[in-house]
Each structure stands twice: as C-alpha cells, then as structure tokens.
Design an enzyme around this catalytic site. Structure first.
Site, PDB file in Angstrom:
ATOM      1  CG  ASP A  31     -11.224  -5.710   2.842  1.00  0.00           C
ATOM      2  OD1 ASP A  31     -10.387  -5.195   2.311  1.00  0.00           O
ATOM      3  OD2 ASP A  31     -11.056  -6.101   3.929  1.00  0.00           O
ATOM      4  CB  SER A  79      -1.082   0.146   1.341  1.00  0.00           C
ATOM      5  OG  SER A  79      -1.860  -1.155   1.029  1.00  0.00           O
ATOM      6  NE  ARG A  91     -11.099 -24.878   7.977  1.00  0.00           N
ATOM      7  CZ  ARG A  91     -10.197 -24.560   8.330  1.00  0.00           C
ATOM      8  NH1 ARG A  91      -9.031 -25.323   8.116  1.00  0.00           N
ATOM      9  NH2 ARG A  91      -9.766 -23.474   9.058  1.00  0.00           N
ATOM     10  CB  THR A  92     -16.423 -23.596   9.939  1.00  0.00           C
ATOM     11  OG1 THR A  92     -15.018 -23.865   9.966  1.00  0.00           O
ATOM     12  CG2 THR A  92     -17.186 -23.655  11.172  1.00  0.00           C
ATOM     13  CE  LYS A 117      -8.577  -6.092   7.100  1.00  0.00           C
ATOM     14  NZ  LYS A 117      -9.066  -6.770   6.019  1.00  0.00           N
ATOM     15  N   GLY A 149     -15.026 -15.923   5.924  1.00  0.00           N
ATOM     16  CA  GLY A 149     -13.883 -15.038   6.942  1.00  0.00           C
ATOM     17  C   GLY A 149     -13.936 -13.655   6.655  1.00  0.00           C
ATOM     18  N   GLY A 180      -5.760 -10.970  -6.510  1.00  0.00           N
ATOM     19  CA  GLY A 180      -6.162 -10.132  -5.415  1.00  0.00           C
ATOM     20  C   GLY A 180      -5.559  -8.499  -5.759  1.00  0.00           C
ATOM     21  N   GLY A 211     -15.515 -19.473   1.302  1.00  0.00           N
ATOM     22  CA  GLY A 211     -14.789 -18.912   2.461  1.00  0.00           C
ATOM     23  C   GLY A 211     -15.790 -18.031   3.043  1.00  0.00           C
TER      24      GLY A 211
END
Ligand code: NAP
Length: 283
Positions: free
Chosen positions: A106, A21, A156-157, A70, A133, A249, A131
């Site tokens: 984001d 950044s 996954r979870t 965050k 998260g 990304g 994902g």
C-alpha cells in the site's frame, strides 16, 4: 485457456465483488503472455484460515488480502517483510513451494505515485497526511523511509497519530509530527508541499465532506487522495479548482499492482495496459 498448469492469484476479502484488481491484473498477465489468472474470492471470517491453508497447497503464485483480513493473515505466514512488520499489516502474499511470505505494498504503491506522477522530490518536501489507519500508516512509513523534510500526521483520534509518529520516528526516520484533526492541527496545511487524504472522508457515506478546511489549500500544492470512488472527492475537486495538481487513489491501486505482479511473476507489468484496463472497466 485455464489448465492445471495455470498459476492462480486471488484477492481475498469480505466483499470483493467490486474490486477492480482482477480486470487490471488479468489484462497485465495476458499482455505479457503469462499463464496466470487472477480471481476474486469472498471469504467468511470463520473460513479464513482453511482458505489460506488450502491456497498454499494449490497452484497459486500468491494472493492479495483486503478488508478485514490484513492483520489476521499475519499469523498464517512463514515470513513477513520488515516494512510490513513496521506497518503492522500485510496485503500481498507470495507463495514459493508452499512457503508464504507477506508484504505490504500500500505505502510503496502510493509513494511511487508521488514520485512518478507528482514528480515530487521527497527529500526536499513536506507532507500533511490525514488519517492514522491502515493505509495512512503504510504511506507514512514508506514516505519516512525516503527521508522527507517533515511529515505532519493529523488524525481524528489524536492518540493514534501520536503512536504512529513515535513508532516511525524511532524505527524508520525522525520526521513525523502528530496533530489533532481540528482547526489547530489544520493550520499547518498551507505550509506543506503535499496534502494526502488517507482517511475515509470523501467516500460513501462521507462523499459530500472534505476531511479538512479546503480554504487552507493553495494552488502550489500537490493534493492526493487514497479514495478512487468517487474519482474526485470534494477535497480533490476544490484543489483542482484552485490550480493544484491532483492524484486520486487509482494511482495507488495501479502501482501496488505493479509491485505485487513483480513478486508473483518476477517481471514488471506494463503500467499503461493496467491503466487502460481500469479505464475500459469504467466505460
Ligand atoms: P482504517 O484503518 O479504518 O482508517 C480509517 C481512517 O479514517 C482513520 O484514521 C480514521 O480516524 C479516519 N476516519 C474515519 N472516519 C472518520 C470521520 N468521520 N472523521 C474523521 N476521520 C475519520 O481504513 P484504511 O484501511 O486505512 O482505509 C482508508 C481509506 O483508504 C478508505 O477510504 C479505503 O477505501 C482507502 N483505500 C484505498 C486503496 C487504494 O488502492 N487506493 C487501498 C486500500 C484502502 P480514527 O483513527 O479517528 O478512527
């Protein structure tokens, strides 16, 4: 030349030495002739509150927050943007006369890449996000606000995917379907227009892995990854071989930088200058 009049901006995190950044943002400030300077600052957990309070009293236009602060930052802010509230995390703070307002860029940063570079019409498209998260939450919340046809969220979870979909469907737009990240969940991959990896799988120590069975990807899809180190994850490599358009990304980094730059300066940066600065930093 940095003086007492120079507006400062920082990235605050645990290990920010390798952040791209500063190079990208300083190039964009210089390009527009702005007296702004962006610095990386490593902050220990015990010092975080003191650092944030100190910054609010100095000549800072704002700052970026990265791992692991965050969530922590939210309790120090005077105001939180509603999108950041739904996502449950803040990554950008704007300071005006010591008043600190938090945003989450984001998701918006990632979604601008889908629209501008992927040339995808979100309302006509279906998505498979891997994902649940922080980053996947941000992407799916902003995506939902653009009213897509369907967003499958596989994690996954599984309970985290369920919780995320419930929240988005209730508060933003009813378009999300939770899936487990197993064979059963992955069978939806061939049916979507856009596949997005929002998990850690593809970066160290998982750089030799793909988060999903790559044989399910087909050439008519746009395949995107939140990861930019490596520049092409296994998922992106295989997708490219199959003829898919791929986006890594770094796009998200640039577009969220564009949004933050606007918050801090009130004007838009030149995206080409930011991309060029990142390219040069790789050479
Ligand atoms: P996070 O909140 O820790 O979430 C990680 C996600 O990855 C969770 O869904 C987790 O699943 C999944 N995951 C982790 N290990 C896994 C494994 N072994 N198998 C399957 N799934 C696994 O992290 P985050 O903040 O969202 O960051 C995710 C990625 O985004 C990172 O690679 C980060 O570098 C990247 N990122 C990119 C940018 C950018 O500008 N391009 C900005 C920020 C972050 P569970 O819920 O089951 O644990």
């Amino acid at each position: 030349m940095i003086t007492t009049k120079t507006k400062l901006v920082a990235i605050l995190g645990d290990h920010v030495a390798h952040s791209k950044s500063p190079v990208m943002m300083n190039a964009a400030f210089q390009d527009k002739g702005l007296d702004y300077y962006y610095i990386p600052v490593d902050v220990a957990a015990d010092d975080f509150g003191d650092v944030v309070r100190g910054i609010s009293k100095m000549n800072f236009a704002g700052f970026t927050i990265t791992m692991p602060y965050k969530l922590e930052i939210m309790k120090y802010l005077d105001e939180i943007d509603p999108v950041a509230e739904v996502i449950g995390a803040v990554n950008t703070v704007k300071i005006t006369d010591k008043y600190m307002k938090g945003y989450n860029t984001d998701g918006e940063g990632f979604v601008r890449g889908i629209e501008r570079d992927g040339k995808v019409k979100i309302q006509e498209s279906t998505f498979f996000i891997i994902g649940a998260g922080g980053v996947a939450r941000a992407i799916s919340a902003v995506l939902a606000s653009r009213h897509p046809r369907m967003v499958y969220i596989a994690n996954r979870t599984f309970s985290k995917a369920e919780e995320l979909c419930r929240k988005i469907n209730e508060k933003i737009y009813d378009c999300c379907v939770p899936l487990p990240l197993d064979q059963e969940g992955q069978r939806y991959i061939p049916m979507v227009n856009v596949v997005i990896n929002g998990s850690n799988i593809g970066m160290k120590p998982y750089e030799k892995e793909s988060p999903v069975d790559v044989s399910l990807i087909h050439g008519n899809q746009l395949v995107m990854d939140v990861i930019y180190q490596p520049a092409k994850t296994i998922l992106l490599q295989v997708a490219e071989e199959k003829g898919c358009q791929i986006i890594n990304g770094e796009n998200m980094l640039v577009y969220q930088g564009e949004i933050a730059y606007h918050h801090w300066t009130g004007i838009d940066p030149d995206i080409a200058v930011m991309k060029r600065a990142l390219e040069v930093s790789r050479e």
